[in-house]
Motif scaffolding. Structure first.
Motif, PDB file in Angstrom:
ATOM      1  N   ALA A  33       8.713   7.178   7.883  1.00 21.23           N
ATOM      2  CA  ALA A  33       8.004   7.198   6.601  1.00 21.23           C
ATOM      3  C   ALA A  33       8.217   5.887   5.853  1.00 21.23           C
ATOM      4  O   ALA A  33       7.282   5.342   5.249  1.00 21.23           O
ATOM      5  N   SER A  34       9.425   5.360   5.924  1.00 17.12           N
ATOM      6  CA  SER A  34       9.731   4.093   5.262  1.00 17.12           C
ATOM      7  C   SER A  34       8.998   2.929   5.909  1.00 17.12           C
ATOM      8  O   SER A  34       8.638   1.973   5.231  1.00 17.12           O
ATOM      9  N   ALA A  35       8.784   3.004   7.213  1.00 19.95           N
ATOM     10  CA  ALA A  35       8.036   1.941   7.896  1.00 19.95           C
ATOM     11  C   ALA A  35       6.605   1.883   7.373  1.00 19.95           C
ATOM     12  O   ALA A  35       6.066   0.791   7.127  1.00 19.95           O
ATOM     13  N   VAL A  36       5.998   3.046   7.176  1.00 19.05           N
ATOM     14  CA  VAL A  36       4.643   3.079   6.615  1.00 19.05           C
ATOM     15  C   VAL A  36       4.662   2.540   5.183  1.00 19.05           C
ATOM     16  O   VAL A  36       3.820   1.724   4.797  1.00 19.05           O
ATOM     17  N   ALA A  37       5.649   2.994   4.402  1.00 22.84           N
ATOM     18  CA  ALA A  37       5.766   2.516   3.017  1.00 22.84           C
ATOM     19  C   ALA A  37       6.034   1.009   2.989  1.00 22.84           C
ATOM     20  O   ALA A  37       5.539   0.301   2.108  1.00 22.84           O
ATOM     21  N   LEU A  38       6.790   0.519   3.962  1.00 24.37           N
ATOM     22  CA  LEU A  38       7.073  -0.915   4.032  1.00 24.37           C
ATOM     23  C   LEU A  38       5.815  -1.726   4.294  1.00 24.37           C
ATOM     24  O   LEU A  38       5.631  -2.799   3.723  1.00 24.37           O
ATOM     25  N   VAL A  39       4.946  -1.223   5.144  1.00 22.13           N
ATOM     26  CA  VAL A  39       3.677  -1.917   5.402  1.00 22.13           C
ATOM     27  C   VAL A  39       2.899  -2.054   4.096  1.00 22.13           C
ATOM     28  O   VAL A  39       2.365  -3.128   3.789  1.00 22.13           O
ATOM     29  N   VAL A  40       2.868  -0.984   3.308  1.00 20.61           N
ATOM     30  CA  VAL A  40       2.196  -1.028   2.010  1.00 20.61           C
ATOM     31  C   VAL A  40       2.913  -2.005   1.076  1.00 20.61           C
ATOM     32  O   VAL A  40       2.279  -2.862   0.437  1.00 20.61           O
ATOM     33  N   ASP A  41       4.240  -1.908   0.993  1.00 24.09           N
ATOM     34  CA  ASP A  41       5.052  -2.763   0.131  1.00 24.09           C
ATOM     35  C   ASP A  41       4.895  -4.243   0.516  1.00 24.09           C
ATOM     36  O   ASP A  41       4.517  -5.077  -0.301  1.00 24.09           O
ATOM     37  N   TYR A  42       5.170  -4.541   1.761  1.00 27.42           N
ATOM     38  CA  TYR A  42       5.140  -5.933   2.226  1.00 27.42           C
ATOM     39  C   TYR A  42       3.729  -6.506   2.160  1.00 27.42           C
ATOM     40  O   TYR A  42       3.525  -7.631   1.698  1.00 27.42           O
ATOM     41  N   GLY A  43       2.760  -5.727   2.597  1.00 31.09           N
ATOM     42  CA  GLY A  43       1.371  -6.195   2.545  1.00 31.09           C
ATOM     43  C   GLY A  43       0.929  -6.484   1.124  1.00 31.09           C
ATOM     44  O   GLY A  43       0.293  -7.510   0.853  1.00 31.09           O
ATOM     45  N   SER A  44       1.283  -5.599   0.209  1.00 32.14           N
ATOM     46  CA  SER A  44       0.938  -5.812  -1.201  1.00 32.14           C
ATOM     47  C   SER A  44       1.638  -7.045  -1.760  1.00 32.14           C
ATOM     48  O   SER A  44       1.039  -7.828  -2.499  1.00 32.14           O
ATOM     49  N   LEU A  45       2.915  -7.216  -1.410  1.00 30.20           N
ATOM     50  CA  LEU A  45       3.672  -8.389  -1.870  1.00 30.20           C
ATOM     51  C   LEU A  45       2.998  -9.677  -1.421  1.00 30.20           C
ATOM     52  O   LEU A  45       2.758 -10.587  -2.231  1.00 30.20           O
ATOM     53  N   VAL A  46       2.677  -9.763  -0.146  1.00 31.23           N
ATOM     54  CA  VAL A  46       2.074 -10.992   0.395  1.00 31.23           C
ATOM     55  C   VAL A  46       0.704 -11.238  -0.235  1.00 31.23           C
ATOM     56  O   VAL A  46       0.400 -12.358  -0.651  1.00 31.23           O
ATOM     57  N   CYS A  66       4.125   0.602  -5.215  1.00 31.00           N
ATOM     58  CA  CYS A  66       3.104   1.136  -4.292  1.00 31.00           C
ATOM     59  C   CYS A  66       3.792   1.771  -3.082  1.00 31.00           C
ATOM     60  O   CYS A  66       3.421   2.878  -2.655  1.00 31.00           O
ATOM     61  N   GLY A  67       4.766   1.091  -2.536  1.00 30.39           N
ATOM     62  CA  GLY A  67       5.523   1.626  -1.409  1.00 30.39           C
ATOM     63  C   GLY A  67       6.290   2.883  -1.780  1.00 30.39           C
ATOM     64  O   GLY A  67       6.414   3.814  -0.975  1.00 30.39           O
ATOM     65  N   LEU A  68       6.794   2.939  -3.000  1.00 33.87           N
ATOM     66  CA  LEU A  68       7.541   4.107  -3.470  1.00 33.87           C
ATOM     67  C   LEU A  68       6.657   5.349  -3.492  1.00 33.87           C
ATOM     68  O   LEU A  68       7.087   6.428  -3.090  1.00 33.87           O
ATOM     69  N   VAL A  69       5.423   5.198  -3.937  1.00 28.06           N
ATOM     70  CA  VAL A  69       4.494   6.329  -3.959  1.00 28.06           C
ATOM     71  C   VAL A  69       4.246   6.835  -2.540  1.00 28.06           C
ATOM     72  O   VAL A  69       4.300   8.044  -2.276  1.00 28.06           O
ATOM     73  N   VAL A  70       4.004   5.923  -1.617  1.00 30.38           N
ATOM     74  CA  VAL A  70       3.780   6.299  -0.221  1.00 30.38           C
ATOM     75  C   VAL A  70       5.030   6.981   0.346  1.00 30.38           C
ATOM     76  O   VAL A  70       4.944   8.021   1.009  1.00 30.38           O
ATOM     77  N   ALA A  71       6.197   6.421   0.078  1.00 28.73           N
ATOM     78  CA  ALA A  71       7.452   6.999   0.572  1.00 28.73           C
ATOM     79  C   ALA A  71       7.661   8.408   0.027  1.00 28.73           C
ATOM     80  O   ALA A  71       8.064   9.315   0.767  1.00 28.73           O
ATOM     81  N   TYR A  72       7.401   8.607  -1.251  1.00 28.37           N
ATOM     82  CA  TYR A  72       7.578   9.928  -1.851  1.00 28.37           C
ATOM     83  C   TYR A  72       6.673  10.950  -1.173  1.00 28.37           C
ATOM     84  O   TYR A  72       7.124  12.036  -0.774  1.00 28.37           O
ATOM     85  N   LEU A  73       5.408  10.610  -1.049  1.00 24.63           N
ATOM     86  CA  LEU A  73       4.455  11.551  -0.450  1.00 24.63           C
ATOM     87  C   LEU A  73       4.837  11.902   0.986  1.00 24.63           C
ATOM     88  O   LEU A  73       4.839  13.076   1.369  1.00 24.63           O
TER      89      LEU A  73
END
Length: 148
Positions: A33-46, A66-73
């Motif tokens: 789940a964190s890997a998916v959230a990381l893609v959102v986090d890192y992609g958004s950061l870049v 953004c990653g936190l929302v994905v991680a929570y869900l």
């Protein structure tokens, strides 16, 4: 817990009751789940920093949220489903509070790596992710969710 007098270890009967399998299962699920959230986090950061030229700390904050929302869900629906110690509202508050503590750690590490050590923003995210992942998993697993 009493230790074996000759070996100094836990007796075998007690070791079998330690919920290691549940912990490992949670860690793997949380990692996915964190890997998916990381893609959102890192992609958004870049994208925010490189394309839209948003300052790195603002971009890191926005991307982290953004990653936190994905991680929570993902975590509440797939990893820790039905095992909250609290009501839905309490669970959300606890998840957000541990997330905010993780965000503070994220921001401090990003600042240290970028401003103090001179690392590029994208490269600084790599070690930051490791520290924040470990902090978030342990705090959420120990404070919010009981073992099955």
């Amino acid at each position: 817990m009493s230790l074996d007098a000759t070996t100094g270890a836990l007796p075998a009967a007690r070791l079998s009751r330690i919920p290691l399998a549940g912990f490992v299962r949670d860690a793997v699920g949380y990692g996915a789940a964190s890997a998916v959230a990381l893609v959102v986090d890192y992609g958004s950061l870049v994208v925010l920093n490189s394309v839209f030229h948003v300052g790195y700390l603002t971009a890191a904050f926005t991307a982290f949220m953004c990653g936190l929302v994905v991680a929570y869900l993902l975590n509440t629906r797939l990893v820790f489903r039905g095992r909250s110690r609290y009501s839905a509202r309490g669970e959300l508050v606890g998840f957000l509070l541990t997330g905010l503590a993780g965000l503070a750690l994220n921001q401090a590490l990003m600042f240290g790596f970028v401003s103090e050590l001179g690392m590029p923003v994208a490269a600084a995210k790599a070690p930051t992710v490791g520290f924040v992942f470990l902090f978030n998993f342990l705090s959420r697993r120990l404070l919010l969710f009981t073992s099955a």
